[in-house]
Design a protein around this motif. Structure first.
Motif, mmCIF file in Angstrom:
data_model
loop_
_atom_site.group_PDB
_atom_site.id
_atom_site.type_symbol
_atom_site.label_atom_id
_atom_site.label_comp_id
_atom_site.label_asym_id
_atom_site.label_seq_id
_atom_site.Cartn_x
_atom_site.Cartn_y
_atom_site.Cartn_z
ATOM 1 N N MET A 1 -45.397 18.949 47.419
ATOM 2 C CA MET A 1 -46.080 19.276 46.174
ATOM 3 C C MET A 1 -45.334 18.775 44.954
ATOM 4 O O MET A 1 -45.788 18.911 43.836
ATOM 5 N N SER A 2 -44.185 18.209 45.140
ATOM 6 C CA SER A 2 -43.381 17.782 43.995
ATOM 7 C C SER A 2 -44.014 16.656 43.222
ATOM 8 O O SER A 2 -43.588 16.315 42.131
ATOM 9 N N TYR A 4 -46.871 16.752 41.806
ATOM 10 C CA TYR A 4 -47.741 17.225 40.737
ATOM 11 C C TYR A 4 -47.148 16.895 39.374
ATOM 12 O O TYR A 4 -45.929 16.948 39.171
ATOM 13 N N LEU A 27 -42.628 28.893 42.935
ATOM 14 C CA LEU A 27 -43.536 27.848 42.448
ATOM 15 C C LEU A 27 -42.900 26.884 41.442
ATOM 16 O O LEU A 27 -43.275 25.709 41.395
ATOM 17 N N GLU A 30 -41.561 23.534 42.510
ATOM 18 C CA GLU A 30 -42.586 22.579 42.936
ATOM 19 C C GLU A 30 -43.122 21.742 41.769
ATOM 20 O O GLU A 30 -44.079 20.986 41.927
ATOM 21 N N LEU A 121 -47.810 28.359 49.443
ATOM 22 C CA LEU A 121 -47.676 27.011 48.875
ATOM 23 C C LEU A 121 -48.806 26.100 49.339
ATOM 24 O O LEU A 121 -49.335 25.308 48.557
ATOM 25 N N LYS A 125 -51.457 24.313 46.846
ATOM 26 C CA LYS A 125 -51.560 22.853 46.893
ATOM 27 C C LYS A 125 -53.005 22.420 47.137
ATOM 28 O O LYS A 125 -53.542 21.553 46.435
#
Length: 455
Positions: A1-2, A4, A27, A30, A121, A125
């Motif tokens: 998710m990094s 984003y 969160l 992320e 997570l 996502k």
């Protein structure tokens, strides 16, 4: 998710500070921006001040309450403020019935406390990805409404495989060059044709469409060039042909491979000289028409086998634009699905606003033999079948590909017919006339079946 972007923003609502602190710790690494509030009033106040990509909210805010009624009322108010904001609810362990009721009222998913970090997570996502796709679809829909005011269609094409198409369209659209659009059935050839017309200098003049595959045998010449009274038995009055109607503008000849060989010389003459005669008349008329044509057949092979005139092909494909099948542009599936969902939900007046994760995954994995046309049909059926605010995989009713080699005795009658038609079209390189002859059907009857099955 990094991956984003930093502007991806979540609003988190819970009346317990330790819960908010735990969510911040989970969160923020992320790359997500979080705003945390502790009451329904604060949620609505935050929504008035900023835009959010997702709301993660508890359903109970008064101590010792477990009914979820406060959360349901808050959800209703949030949906009035931003109907596209995905809501994920948090419930105490064992309150499954409350979570189910929240889903029925429009929540996209639920998380039970204490939560599993990996599941939380994954849910966040998935909902952020779906939200981004749906918002892009809504933006495209709004742009489409604006473009329609100018008579322009919308082209949803963000996949890398579609970028060469967009570049060609932008380059040749403003010109008078004849364009041949190729690609499998249902890939959107007419959308490209209308876009070419809309950005051309002829856009203020008529665009006349001729569905060559849908014309009954024996009337091609009359349809294209017109006729005079008494030219044949049913010619009760003079008739203006499509080329005359398109004079000064554009004519779109869809399924051009179905033009009978004996008429190809007459079409070639119009393209070369701008001259034609109505059936039954010796008077020559001049027309100034740009020709855009489309086919799912391999015209180069047809020409090599003397079923299509090579000189006509050269005239038609001054520029050739090939559209990739939907299976080669999967990045566009969520956008196309959101676009069609918006249209169908409005048409049938159903409050369906998105897809659940299994439905989206099913669409991404489906082979889409019928391409965008099949996707449109599937979304229309799903909207009619949906019993909730979201489309579920069961609503899509996606069947295994007919290419998987299933036994004929396991297929329905319609599946067998579609399978045999597809095989015949493949055998004859997409030539409808030849496939119709092999199947013992008239060309127009076969074309109706092709449309019905989205082939």
């Amino acid at each position: 998710m990094s991956s984003y972007r930093t502007q991806t923003r979540l609003l988190v609502a819970d009346d317990q500070e330790d819960v908010l602190a735990a969510l911040r710790l989970l969160l923020k690494p992320e790359g997500l921006a979080l705003d945390c509030v502790t009451s329904p009033h604060a949620v609505l106040s935050a929504l008035d001040q900023k835009e959010y990509d997702l709301l993660l909210m508890d359903l109970n805010y008064t101590r010792d309450t477990t009914s979820g009624q406060e959360g349901f009322e808050l959800m209703s108010k949030v949906q009035q403020v931003d109907s596209m904001l995905p809501i994920v609810v948090m419930t105490a362990w064992g309150s499954v019935e409350v979570a189910v009721e929240a889903m029925r009222r429009g929540a996209k998913d639920f998380i039970q406390k204490p939560w599993d970090n990996a599941r939380l997570l994954a849910i966040v996502k998935t909902q952020l990805e779906l939200s981004a796709a749906l918002r892009r679809g809504a933006r495209l829909e709004a742009e489409n409404r604006l473009l329609q005011a100018d008579g322009r269609p919308v082209m949803i094409a963000e996949a890398p495989s579609m970028q060469p198409v967009l570049q060609l369209v932008s380059r040749v659209g403003p010109s008078d060059a004849n364009v041949l659009i190729t690609g499998e059935p249902g890939t959107g050839k007419e959308v490209v044709a209308r876009t070419l017309f809309a950005i051309s200098d002829r856009s203020t003049q008529p665009m006349v469409t001729v569905n060559m595959g849908g014309l009954a045998e024996g009337i091609f010449e009359s349809e294209l060039f017109g006729h005079v009274k008494g030219a044949f038995t049913d010619a009760k009055t003079d008739r203006v042909g499509r080329f005359e109607l398109a004079d000064g503008g554009t004519i779109f000849l869809d399924e051009i491979a179905n033009l009978p060989f004996n008429l190809q010389a007459k079409l070639l003459r119009v393209l070369e000289t701008g001259e034609m005669e109505r059936v039954g008349s010796s008077k020559t008329k001049r027309v100034n028409v740009r020709v855009i044509s489309a086919t799912n057949a391999n015209l180069h092979q047809e020409a090599a086998e003397n079923r299509f005139r090579q000189d006509l092909l050269f005239r038609l494909n001054t520029i050739e634009i090939h559209l990739p099948p939907l299976r080669e542009r999967k990045e566009d599936i969520p956008l196309l699905a959101a676009h069609h969902l918006s249209q169908m939900a409005r048409r049938y007046r159903k409050p369906v606003g998105g897809f659940d994760p299994p439905a989206l995954q099913a669409m991404l994995e489906h082979p889409w033999q019928g391409n965008v046309r099949e996707l449109n049909h599937v979304i229309e059926r799903a909207v009619l079948m949906a019993q909730d605010h979201v489309i579920r995989s069961s609503d899509l009713a996606l069947r295994p590909s007919r290419e998987t080699g299933g036994r004929l005795e396991d297929m329905s009658l319609e599946e067998v017919e579609a399978f045999l038609i597809k095989k015949a079209l493949a055998r004859y390189g997409g030539n409808v006339s030849q496939a119709a002859g092999a199947l013992g059907l008239s060309r127009s009857a076969l074309y109706r079946r092709i449309q019905r099955y989205g082939l």
